[in-house]
Design an enzyme around this catalytic site. Sequence first.
Site, short mmCIF file in Angstrom:
data_model
loop_
_atom_site.label_atom_id
_atom_site.label_comp_id
_atom_site.label_asym_id
_atom_site.label_seq_id
_atom_site.Cartn_x
_atom_site.Cartn_y
_atom_site.Cartn_z
N HIS A 362 0.72 -1.36 -0.07
CA HIS A 362 0.06 0.16 -0.02
C HIS A 362 0.79 1.34 0.20
O HIS A 362 0.55 2.11 -0.60
CB HIS A 362 -0.91 0.15 1.20
CG HIS A 362 -1.85 1.39 1.26
ND1 HIS A 362 -1.49 2.12 2.28
CD2 HIS A 362 -2.94 1.59 0.92
CE1 HIS A 362 -2.28 3.27 2.01
NE2 HIS A 362 -3.21 2.81 1.15
N ARG A 483 -9.08 7.01 -8.91
CA ARG A 483 -9.51 6.05 -7.98
C ARG A 483 -10.44 6.85 -7.01
O ARG A 483 -10.03 7.92 -6.33
CB ARG A 483 -8.27 5.42 -6.96
CG ARG A 483 -7.42 4.72 -7.64
CD ARG A 483 -6.24 4.10 -6.86
NE ARG A 483 -5.33 3.42 -7.29
CZ ARG A 483 -4.14 3.67 -8.02
NH1 ARG A 483 -3.98 4.97 -8.02
NH2 ARG A 483 -3.44 2.78 -8.62
N ARG A 539 -12.85 5.43 -11.91
CA ARG A 539 -13.25 4.01 -11.44
C ARG A 539 -14.27 4.01 -10.26
O ARG A 539 -14.09 4.86 -9.55
CB ARG A 539 -12.01 3.22 -11.08
CG ARG A 539 -12.27 2.00 -10.60
CD ARG A 539 -11.10 1.21 -9.99
NE ARG A 539 -10.38 1.69 -8.85
CZ ARG A 539 -9.42 1.14 -8.15
NH1 ARG A 539 -8.68 0.10 -9.04
NH2 ARG A 539 -8.74 1.74 -7.36
N GLU A 668 -9.28 -7.36 -14.60
CA GLU A 668 -8.45 -7.51 -13.53
C GLU A 668 -8.40 -8.86 -12.74
O GLU A 668 -8.01 -9.31 -11.76
CB GLU A 668 -8.26 -6.41 -12.63
CG GLU A 668 -9.90 -5.92 -12.22
CD GLU A 668 -9.75 -4.74 -11.21
OE1 GLU A 668 -8.81 -4.52 -10.52
OE2 GLU A 668 -10.78 -4.26 -10.85
N GLY A 689 -6.17 -3.82 -15.27
CA GLY A 689 -5.76 -3.56 -13.90
C GLY A 689 -4.85 -4.69 -13.40
O GLY A 689 -5.02 -5.56 -13.07
N THR A 690 -3.51 -4.66 -14.13
CA THR A 690 -2.49 -5.35 -13.86
C THR A 690 -1.89 -5.90 -12.52
O THR A 690 -1.59 -6.90 -12.38
CB THR A 690 -1.25 -5.13 -15.00
OG1 THR A 690 -0.96 -3.82 -14.66
CG2 THR A 690 -1.82 -5.23 -16.21
N ASP A 692 -4.02 -6.36 -10.02
CA ASP A 692 -4.92 -7.36 -9.45
C ASP A 692 -4.78 -8.55 -10.41
O ASP A 692 -5.00 -9.81 -9.97
CB ASP A 692 -6.28 -7.06 -9.35
CG ASP A 692 -6.41 -6.13 -7.86
OD1 ASP A 692 -5.47 -6.01 -7.09
OD2 ASP A 692 -7.67 -5.82 -7.66
N CYS A 754 -3.86 0.53 -16.48
CA CYS A 754 -3.72 1.58 -15.48
C CYS A 754 -3.04 0.61 -14.26
O CYS A 754 -3.08 1.35 -13.13
CB CYS A 754 -5.19 1.92 -15.04
SG CYS A 754 -6.19 0.74 -14.46
#
Lengths: 802, 802
Positions: A362, A483, A539, A668, A689-690, A692, A754
Amino acid sequence: MPGMMDTILNLGLNDKTVKGLAAKSGNPRFAYDCYRRFIQMYGDVVMGVQPRHETDHEPFDEVMSGLKKELGVTEDNDLTAENLEELIKRYKALIKERTGASFPEDPYTQLWGAVGAVFNSWQNERAIIYRQKYSIPAEWGTAVNVQAMVFGNMGDDCATGVAFTRDPANGEKVFYGEYLINAQGEDVVAGVRTPKEIALLAEEMPESHKELEKVRRTLEKHFRDMQDFEFTIENKKLYMLQTRNGKRTGLAAVRIAVEMNREKLMTEQTAVLKIPAESIDSLLVPEFDPRAMKSAKAIGHGLPAGPGAASGVIVFTANAALREAKAGRKTVLCRVETSPEDLKGMIAAEGILTSRGGVSSHAALVARQMGKVCICGASAIHIDYEKRTLTAGKTVLKEGDYISINGTTGEIFEGLIETMDSEVKRVLSGKLKPEKSDTYQLFATVMGWADKYRRLRVRTNADTPEMATQAVAYGAEGIGLCRTEHMFFEGERIDYMRQMILATDEVERRAALKKLLPFQRKDFTGLFKAMKGFPVTIRLLDPPLHEFLPHDDTTRRELAEKLGVTQETIVERVRALHEQNPMLGHRGCRLGISYPEITEMQARAIFEAAASLIKGKNPIDVKPEIMVPLVGMKAELVDQAAIIHRVAKEVMDAKGVKIDYQVGTMIEVPRAAVTADEIADVAEFFSFGTNDLTQTTLGLSRDDMGGFFDDYKEKDIYSQNPFATLDRAGVGTLVRMACEKGRATRNGIKLGICGEHGGDPLSIEFFHNVGLNYVSCSPPRVPVARLSAAQSALKELAALKK
Amino acid sequence: MPGMMDTILNLGLNDKTVKGLAAKSGNPRFAYDCYRRFIQMYGDVVMGVQPRHETDHEPFDEVMSGLKKELGVTEDNDLTAENLEELIKRYKALIKERTGASFPEDPYTQLWGAVGAVFNSWQNERAIIYRQKYSIPAEWGTAVNVQAMVFGNMGDDCATGVAFTRDPANGEKVFYGEYLINAQGEDVVAGVRTPKEIALLAEEMPESHKELEKVRRTLEKHFRDMQDFEFTIENKKLYMLQTRNGKRTGLAAVRIAVEMNREKLMTEQTAVLKIPAESIDSLLVPEFDPRAMKSAKAIGHGLPAGPGAASGVIVFTANAALREAKAGRKTVLCRVETSPEDLKGMIAAEGILTSRGGVSSHAALVARQMGKVCICGASAIHIDYEKRTLTAGKTVLKEGDYISINGTTGEIFEGLIETMDSEVKRVLSGKLKPEKSDTYQLFATVMGWADKYRRLRVRTNADTPEMATQAVAYGAEGIGLCRTEHMFFEGERIDYMRQMILATDEVERRAALKKLLPFQRKDFTGLFKAMKGFPVTIRLLDPPLHEFLPHDDTTRRELAEKLGVTQETIVERVRALHEQNPMLGHRGCRLGISYPEITEMQARAIFEAAASLIKGKNPIDVKPEIMVPLVGMKAELVDQAAIIHRVAKEVMDAKGVKIDYQVGTMIEVPRAAVTADEIADVAEFFSFGTNDLTQTTLGLSRDDMGGFFDDYKEKDIYSQNPFATLDRAGVGTLVRMACEKGRATRNGIKLGICGEHGGDPLSIEFFHNVGLNYVSCSPPRVPVARLSAAQSALKELAALKK
């Protein structure tokens, strides 16, 4: 790997020649040291020993350690010529014992013995396992190089040195290098004697220096790149040992490419290809003041997760970071790991340091997204929240002490080291005039070339007008990922968000959402304005709801009071929302399916913001692209798209305005890739969404891989971190499949990416090759992505020409 | 869905005909009720109202409720003929208001109005969204059936009834049904009047009865299956309204198929296809004593997760279950959810009931694996561990109270209901002679047919000799999955396991593993013996290590004392092993890569057990297949296979015996499927772990989907639970890809599946079609799988003939 590399042995030494060399050179210790090194190298080859990592005990090292222990010495250099003669005996005995054959005196026997051993190594067990692992055909075989030797250590008319045709540090066109009189190559790098600057050679050996200058020009003209070469002068005669393209800093890479193009040594296209895309980064990130660095004390290191330099007082909580920021103090937020609750503090802090979590944790994700300096997973650092201390070895730092971190290298320093914005950044933000900055001119030239050759568009991942504005200055052509969850943490929003989550029925939930609507609308208005008509992909809410609830008692009590519920209610809801594997749980579009009113509110905020700008006094073009996350089944997107289209119609009818919008989806989870043809029935665009997709395709949690990633790197199972560089064979195959299936259903469907990989040069090349329309990355990565995109296009062109 | 189904309206009523009907039948209330129902159905069609789920308010229902409220009545039946006339007025007004057109009096106008409305419904918004969701081409269009009416309510020479050609409860060849004199179809099912048994018709209307008997024979001869038909007698004349294949119990399905084959009404192949594979289950699971069921009091329901009936005292902990079992008492283990620590208790208990978790939760998986009766996710049940109570609505049960659960239906009952083993099970376990059991004869006949036609082999998932023996009795031809982790929980093993996990270096870890080795060897010896030469697939350690550590203070303290470490050490290790998403964390082969000594110990135990049996006094054939879990990269398997092959060689050399073994892998992350060609370079077999493959492909945690699965079912996004029936479009595509890629590299590679789907008929059909060699399922599912496999083969044959 043995057979794969050429193995360089200085063959031809034996008891007799060494004795002669010892006498002739007047330095018997040196002669015997050469000899024992030669025997060791020969022995390694014939015994099939391979250089492994440091903890392994090489057999010759053991012999050496044994002898040193007997003699009571600690350094290799403390061994006398006599000691070395004894060592040589023992080395020979070891070879005899292990191979059954004595170390040969005859140079030809040595030669054929070594050559044969290299060839045989192709069939040893380790080589076979290695080939199996990397799918290398056994029939390729291996090669052995055989070369004559020259000696730079035969007297004072001899020398050896290494040099660069230009300065590898800043790229300036000066002859750069060092040499030693009466020495061999190893001595230059060994650090025992201090080499002299190459300029001095003009005085000591003017003929050779002149010849070298000529060679320098010839090499650059021939190789058309800066060269790093080694030379030896044997009895006044200059021999070139090897040359190769020189390693250089980012700045040097850029300067050399631009200047060699000016000098007509490189075409524009070659110049673009010659600059490692990452180099651009070093022109953008803040730097430690070079003078201050001289007295810096390193106390540890971690994973470089957000490039640049940062210095500030240590704080352990987001609140402390905010408090200090308000007081005008720079801080470094030090956490074991970060969570969305720390976001405010991360924004307020100058840099972020975590002791746990990988480059895709994170902390790292948010830091890169915000262009924040960050080091993560500094596992040797111990952070104690109770005592408010940060311990690195024997150094114990308290909250309020200064610390400095270099997010480009991962180094951590005690105390304050002054930092400064880069010149390029000062120009881009209007603080410095372009003509005043030499490096900005270099940057602008390269970016101009990049935009000329690239086919991929470059967008940015941005959630705020500030980030969006920065990204546009860096050349972003749209937002690829906004996001929306980050928007729910500020000020009173988080209270309404929590009220929404704690709602027991749809009526309560709608009431809370109604309060959030104006905030969202304002957020989107700001973002649309900043993007000046570029497309903006938004998103819908993605993370599991429990991320918004407080997990500590104090905040829970406060929240309970604010909302007029019992603390147990909150505890109970947190418990109910707890999941075994939140990554695979109730998140993404699954939230919108359970609570359609959330999707409805977000869609309404987007369309109302768009409508008011389009119809405003100074009309602004707005192109919202609404992205539904975590879709795995077409039916999920059908459900969510129906809500979005309905709300769009309601808003457009009410405001009497036409909005040019699209509805699409993240790809994703593997199922979305596999059934992309069905999904493209409904989706007007795909965005990969590479992050995930990598987690699900590999069955690998990026938050948890820290526990075993070192073992995997050590065994060379992951050649690259799959969260940094796209795993082409696995994830890449699914991406390619999704592109093909998506296009089969909807010709010309817009395709983007993204995930974190959008800013990684190797991954960008892949995205170019599968024909995506754009990559989207964090604002500071935009220039790197532009350059990478151009390089990918030029490589493709070159491949087509072949 | 509207346009998709034929809509049946009794057209032709209007004010005039109804008045006549009211007078003629002498029952005006009935006539007006018919009329208002007709208007309502007509109105629904022309107004485009669709029957939705219960919470929706249909417009006509609202009118009806309004009127009942005004009149102060609660039941529809309380409305008089006059009330109904008023209702009809309001219904007509509603239609006028909504459609702008009055309800037509003319039957033809009614007919064309209704027909047109049905056709129009094809283009309404809901139909369009529905078609989009299920990829139904718009050009298919819809159809309308138009039929004449007959009346069974025109006097005492009229009747209506429903009947089955055989008894649908037990399959016996008797005429079975019921009828009412002077009534319409709706009255038979409405439950207001009690219908009479069909046999009575022979007395009341002997002619019609005789004719019906003839029809019964004709229908069976024509349809070659048991029929469920509806008839009406209008003024003594028999009309057949419809016939269809009759629904039946599992037992009936089996009996009817076997007996119809004997009667030459069905071929063997048809008989096999006619038995729903699940039916076999009902011949095997324990049953509630039918007499005891009569006084049973249902208190709730959950998801049926392990079929059969169980009754026992409530216990809330594994220890209590063990204690009660030792005292000879049957128990039902009631938990919020279960974890591996509950395993001992789950074994000791008669049945398992959880209030949380889906049909693929730990409880459900273990229960099915052990053939244990289980209900999970009974969310309306509240379990309070502190108070030791189980609350269902107003019923509060204490620990020690009796509870009974039906894992086939999901029903939960208060108190003790006696259960009994099924006859077939008593025969298979040698407690009853085959010739004494009629149902066993049926079972044996069907299984004989199944084995004749199937191509798929059927293996079992079993960890103990007992389970293996049971599975062999059920017809298993090998073990497809032996989970070794279950072996580490019993007795002192768990202590050594924990010692291994708490070890701080390889030496300590090896010491603990050395203590585990003899236990593992013994386990495998037992298993190999029970399997009598059938292949046995053993999966290496798979779950994250934290699952083996105690999570409560007491057990931690005990463990700390036993191992001589501090409690903090244990707490710290548990903390260090904690993962955000353990499903995607340090587990599977990742453990073996970090700790190769674990793989080594397991391989040694397998090979030593095999060697001693092959070389034993009574030599036993042993075919171990060693399966490496969670492989995603070929390099992982290369690493683990090298260890296994090395240990195999060491054991074979030491014991002087040759062991016929294989090394293969689970395919359970999408990357493994996508790169199966590379993996097959090393893997000698693939076994699809479809549980985990479903989790990763869909990005869906089976433990967490309970939180939103109901929303998904309600919106019809998952047509089936993807953990019960394989998701063909998503997961299935990856399975097919892996099969093709695997075979491309290694022709004839052995392919199996060992996930929960191995026992699911619909999934088995898919596995047959992609050409797997075997499916593996829990022992009690083996007969179902055998039958499903035969049906899949026969369906394929039929498709080929077309």
